[in-house]
Design a protein around this motif. Structure first.
Motif, PDB file in Angstrom:
ATOM      1  N   ASN A 138      24.303  38.282  50.704  1.00 50.21           N
ATOM      2  CA  ASN A 138      25.504  37.747  50.078  1.00 50.21           C
ATOM      3  C   ASN A 138      26.753  38.077  50.891  1.00 50.21           C
ATOM      4  OD1 ASN A 138      24.058  36.705  47.910  1.00 50.21           O
ATOM      5  ND2 ASN A 138      24.253  38.580  46.725  1.00 50.21           N
ATOM      6  N   VAL A 139      27.673  37.127  50.887  1.00 53.06           N
ATOM      7  CA  VAL A 139      28.972  37.304  51.531  1.00 53.06           C
ATOM      8  C   VAL A 139      30.050  37.117  50.463  1.00 53.06           C
ATOM      9  CG1 VAL A 139      30.557  36.496  53.318  1.00 53.06           C
ATOM     10  CG2 VAL A 139      28.077  36.365  53.705  1.00 53.06           C
ATOM     11  N   ALA A 140      30.794  38.186  50.176  1.00 52.01           N
ATOM     12  CA  ALA A 140      31.894  38.102  49.210  1.00 52.01           C
ATOM     13  C   ALA A 140      33.181  37.763  49.963  1.00 52.01           C
ATOM     14  CB  ALA A 140      32.051  39.420  48.465  1.00 52.01           C
ATOM     15  N   TYR A 141      34.009  36.914  49.361  1.00 48.94           N
ATOM     16  CA  TYR A 141      35.271  36.540  50.004  1.00 48.94           C
ATOM     17  C   TYR A 141      36.354  36.380  48.947  1.00 48.94           C
ATOM     18  CZ  TYR A 141      34.376  31.791  48.348  1.00 48.94           C
ATOM     19  OH  TYR A 141      34.149  30.700  47.543  1.00 48.94           O
ATOM     20  N   TYR A 189      27.438  32.676  49.208  1.00 49.12           N
ATOM     21  CA  TYR A 189      28.823  33.136  49.104  1.00 49.12           C
ATOM     22  C   TYR A 189      29.181  33.482  47.659  1.00 49.12           C
ATOM     23  CZ  TYR A 189      29.367  31.435  53.850  1.00 49.12           C
ATOM     24  OH  TYR A 189      29.231  31.243  55.199  1.00 49.12           O
ATOM     25  N   ILE A 190      29.980  34.551  47.534  1.00 53.87           N
ATOM     26  CA  ILE A 190      30.466  34.976  46.224  1.00 53.87           C
ATOM     27  C   ILE A 190      31.985  34.940  46.250  1.00 53.87           C
ATOM     28  CG2 ILE A 190      30.439  36.787  44.470  1.00 53.87           C
ATOM     29  CD1 ILE A 190      27.990  37.967  45.897  1.00 53.87           C
ATOM     30  N   SER A 191      32.575  34.081  45.445  1.00 54.78           N
ATOM     31  CA  SER A 191      34.031  33.985  45.348  1.00 54.78           C
ATOM     32  C   SER A 191      34.555  35.088  44.432  1.00 54.78           C
ATOM     33  CB  SER A 191      34.423  32.616  44.791  1.00 54.78           C
ATOM     34  OG  SER A 191      35.805  32.562  44.517  1.00 54.78           O
ATOM     35  N   ILE A 192      35.478  35.895  44.948  1.00 55.85           N
ATOM     36  CA  ILE A 192      36.037  37.026  44.196  1.00 55.85           C
ATOM     37  C   ILE A 192      37.548  36.823  44.055  1.00 55.85           C
ATOM     38  CG2 ILE A 192      36.292  39.532  44.102  1.00 55.85           C
ATOM     39  CD1 ILE A 192      33.405  38.641  43.895  1.00 55.85           C
ATOM     40  N   GLY A 193      38.072  37.175  42.886  1.00 54.82           N
ATOM     41  CA  GLY A 193      39.471  36.882  42.578  1.00 54.82           C
ATOM     42  C   GLY A 193      40.498  37.832  43.137  1.00 54.82           C
ATOM     43  N   SER A 194      40.074  38.955  43.740  1.00 49.60           N
ATOM     44  CA  SER A 194      41.036  39.909  44.287  1.00 49.60           C
ATOM     45  C   SER A 194      40.445  40.587  45.522  1.00 49.60           C
ATOM     46  CB  SER A 194      41.395  40.981  43.244  1.00 49.60           C
ATOM     47  OG  SER A 194      40.271  41.824  42.991  1.00 49.60           O
ATOM     48  N   ILE A 195      41.327  41.101  46.376  1.00 48.36           N
ATOM     49  CA  ILE A 195      40.877  41.820  47.564  1.00 48.36           C
ATOM     50  C   ILE A 195      40.131  43.087  47.159  1.00 48.36           C
ATOM     51  CG2 ILE A 195      41.728  43.162  49.542  1.00 48.36           C
ATOM     52  CD1 ILE A 195      43.901  40.960  49.854  1.00 48.36           C
ATOM     53  N   LYS A 196      40.653  43.782  46.159  1.00 47.60           N
ATOM     54  CA  LYS A 196      39.975  44.986  45.662  1.00 47.60           C
ATOM     55  C   LYS A 196      38.575  44.643  45.162  1.00 47.60           C
ATOM     56  CE  LYS A 196      40.561  48.920  42.496  1.00 47.60           C
ATOM     57  NZ  LYS A 196      41.442  49.544  41.487  1.00 47.60           N
ATOM     58  N   GLY A 197      38.446  43.496  44.535  1.00 47.65           N
ATOM     59  CA  GLY A 197      37.135  43.062  44.044  1.00 47.65           C
ATOM     60  C   GLY A 197      36.142  42.835  45.173  1.00 47.65           C
ATOM     61  N   VAL A 198      36.615  42.300  46.293  1.00 49.75           N
ATOM     62  CA  VAL A 198      35.744  42.098  47.452  1.00 49.75           C
ATOM     63  C   VAL A 198      35.245  43.448  47.967  1.00 49.75           C
ATOM     64  CG1 VAL A 198      35.608  41.260  49.832  1.00 49.75           C
ATOM     65  CG2 VAL A 198      36.859  39.929  48.125  1.00 49.75           C
ATOM     66  N   PHE A 199      36.163  44.407  48.111  1.00 49.54           N
ATOM     67  CA  PHE A 199      35.767  45.749  48.547  1.00 49.54           C
ATOM     68  C   PHE A 199      34.756  46.362  47.577  1.00 49.54           C
ATOM     69  CE2 PHE A 199      39.266  45.409  51.453  1.00 49.54           C
ATOM     70  CZ  PHE A 199      39.030  46.350  52.449  1.00 49.54           C
ATOM     71  N   ARG A 200      34.989  46.171  46.296  1.00 52.30           N
ATOM     72  CA  ARG A 200      34.093  46.743  45.291  1.00 52.30           C
ATOM     73  C   ARG A 200      32.691  46.136  45.386  1.00 52.30           C
ATOM     74  NH1 ARG A 200      37.142  45.844  41.221  1.00 52.30           N
ATOM     75  NH2 ARG A 200      36.172  43.870  40.620  1.00 52.30           N
ATOM     76  N   PHE A 248      28.408  41.720  53.041  1.00 52.40           N
ATOM     77  CA  PHE A 248      29.630  41.554  53.818  1.00 52.40           C
ATOM     78  C   PHE A 248      30.773  41.108  52.917  1.00 52.40           C
ATOM     79  CE2 PHE A 248      25.996  40.361  56.511  1.00 52.40           C
ATOM     80  CZ  PHE A 248      26.114  41.313  57.509  1.00 52.40           C
ATOM     81  N   GLY A 249      31.990  41.447  53.322  1.00 52.88           N
ATOM     82  CA  GLY A 249      33.182  40.978  52.633  1.00 52.88           C
ATOM     83  C   GLY A 249      34.149  40.390  53.643  1.00 52.88           C
ATOM     84  N   VAL A 250      34.864  39.357  53.237  1.00 55.15           N
ATOM     85  CA  VAL A 250      35.847  38.712  54.114  1.00 55.15           C
ATOM     86  C   VAL A 250      37.190  38.693  53.395  1.00 55.15           C
ATOM     87  CG1 VAL A 250      36.406  36.671  55.489  1.00 55.15           C
ATOM     88  CG2 VAL A 250      34.005  37.270  55.065  1.00 55.15           C
ATOM     89  N   ILE A 251      38.198  39.321  54.020  1.00 54.63           N
ATOM     90  CA  ILE A 251      39.522  39.411  53.412  1.00 54.63           C
ATOM     91  C   ILE A 251      40.598  39.181  54.476  1.00 54.63           C
ATOM     92  CG2 ILE A 251      38.861  40.966  51.512  1.00 54.63           C
ATOM     93  CD1 ILE A 251      38.662  42.571  54.258  1.00 54.63           C
TER      94      ILE A 251
END
Length: 355
Positions: A90-93, A115-126, A135-138
């Protein structure tokens, strides 16, 4: 050209396509074998340094019509497909779907990744920290609007590593169901997009219509599709998602508008020979502390490419990029000397000096 000549050329193209398919399948079989070995050894699936080395090698032997950019585009997609054969992950962004961050993620992980759509940058890190995503993309900075504060704060608070950077040219479109500019009565977009397209809006008299800020340019496209006399400033991808007609393309004020993104994960890269390192520095509040710190880099012959001050939880810190890898001898000496002040964020293949 005669019909017979065209038919002959198409036949040759078909033969080449057949051979390409055969070779790609052979490559994927080898990739599968590599994936099995990596699964046994715990090796990293995403290796930006290895991918860059392959592209460098292919570019050096290239004698055809393809330029480096074309080679990179083709092979990055092949690499992305290959990774799904090794180990689908999974790739969170930072969302929503169709955002520039989503676009940046797809340039490295391809259309087949999950891909996982996340509503906040902190959420991607989490999501990455809890291993729900590999992986996370911010975003980290924009050439017009500077450093993204939330990303710096999360880099400070989480023990994840930057494993790659992605530089994306940011282009905005004016998309609408209206046939004429004069029919537009309201425009939806993000605040930052309105700012980046100020000259265009003024030149076409659209600074006089209602500007409605929304949380994403993708949502702006959705609103513009469903409301008469509405338009959206959005990405080409966002307009395409909702089949919203594009009236004008590339409407941003600056033609060199770029955003830099980080890819984060829980491992570190080996040296590629062309690396950049990012750190956070928390220095003592004493006279000369910053000068002494920066002088150490100068004496070690290390080129600093960026230094930005930032406040995290009331404490002043510095976000710093420099050329080199953390395992380089001169870098290791810096880290040892200032071990109480430095948080290592990651060493990764350098895409660009600065934006």
């Amino acid at each position: 050209m005669s019909e017979e000549g065209l038919k002959e050329l198409r036949s040759k193209l078909d033969s080449i396509d057949n051979e390409l398919l055969k070779l790609l399948n052979e490559r994927m079989e080898l990739v599968h074998q590599v994936g099995v070995l990596k699964a046994q050894s715990g090796g990293a699936i995403y290796r930006p340094d290895r991918e860059k080395a392959i592209i460098d090698r292919l570019d050096s032997i290239n004698k055809g019509k393809l330029n480096r950019k074309a080679i990179e585009a083709l092979f990055l997609e092949i690499f992305a497909v290959s990774r799904t054969f090794e180990l689908p992950e999974n790739v969170a962004y930072l969302g929503p779907e169709g955002s520039f961050t989503h676009q940046a993620a797809e340039t490295r992980f391809g259309a087949m990744s999950s891909y996982i759509s996340i509503g906040s940058i902190k959420g991607v890190f989490r999501e990455v920290s809890t291993k729900k995503a590999r992986f996370g993309v911010i975003p980290i900075e924009n050439s017009s609007n500077g450093i993204v504060s939330d990303t710096i704060s999360c880099l400070s608070n989480y023990n994840l590593k930057i494993i790659a950077e992605v530089i994306l040219d940011i282009h905005h479109t004016l998309a609408t169901t209206c046939d004429k500019v004069s029919d537009i009565k309201r425009i939806y977009s993000k605040d930052i997009a309105f700012d980046q397209c100020h000259n265009f809006l003024e030149n076409f008299g659209l600074d006089e219509v209602e500007h409605i800020p929304v949380e994403s340019t993708t949502k702006a496209a959705k609103f513009a599709l469903n409301e008469p006399n509405s338009a959206a400033i959005c990405s080409h991808v966002g307009a395409k998602m909702y089949n919203l007609p594009i009236l004008f393309e590339n409407i941003e004020d600056k033609d060199n508008n770029k955003t830099r993104f980080f890819i984060i994960s829980d491992f570190e890269n080996a040296s590629s020979g062309n690396d950049k390192t990012s750190i956070l520095a928390k220095l003592p509040n004493t006279p000369g502390a910053l000068v002494d710190f920066l002088t150490s880099f100068n004496k070690a012959g290390i080129n600093l490419t960026k230094i930005k001050s930032h406040i995290v939880e009331g404490i002043s810190i510095f976000f710093i990029d420099f050329d080199g890898h953390k395992d380089d001898e001169n870098v290791k000496k810096i880290f040892e000397k200032h071990k109480n002040s430095i948080k290592f964020l990651g060493s990764y293949v350098k895409e660009i000096d600065d934006i």
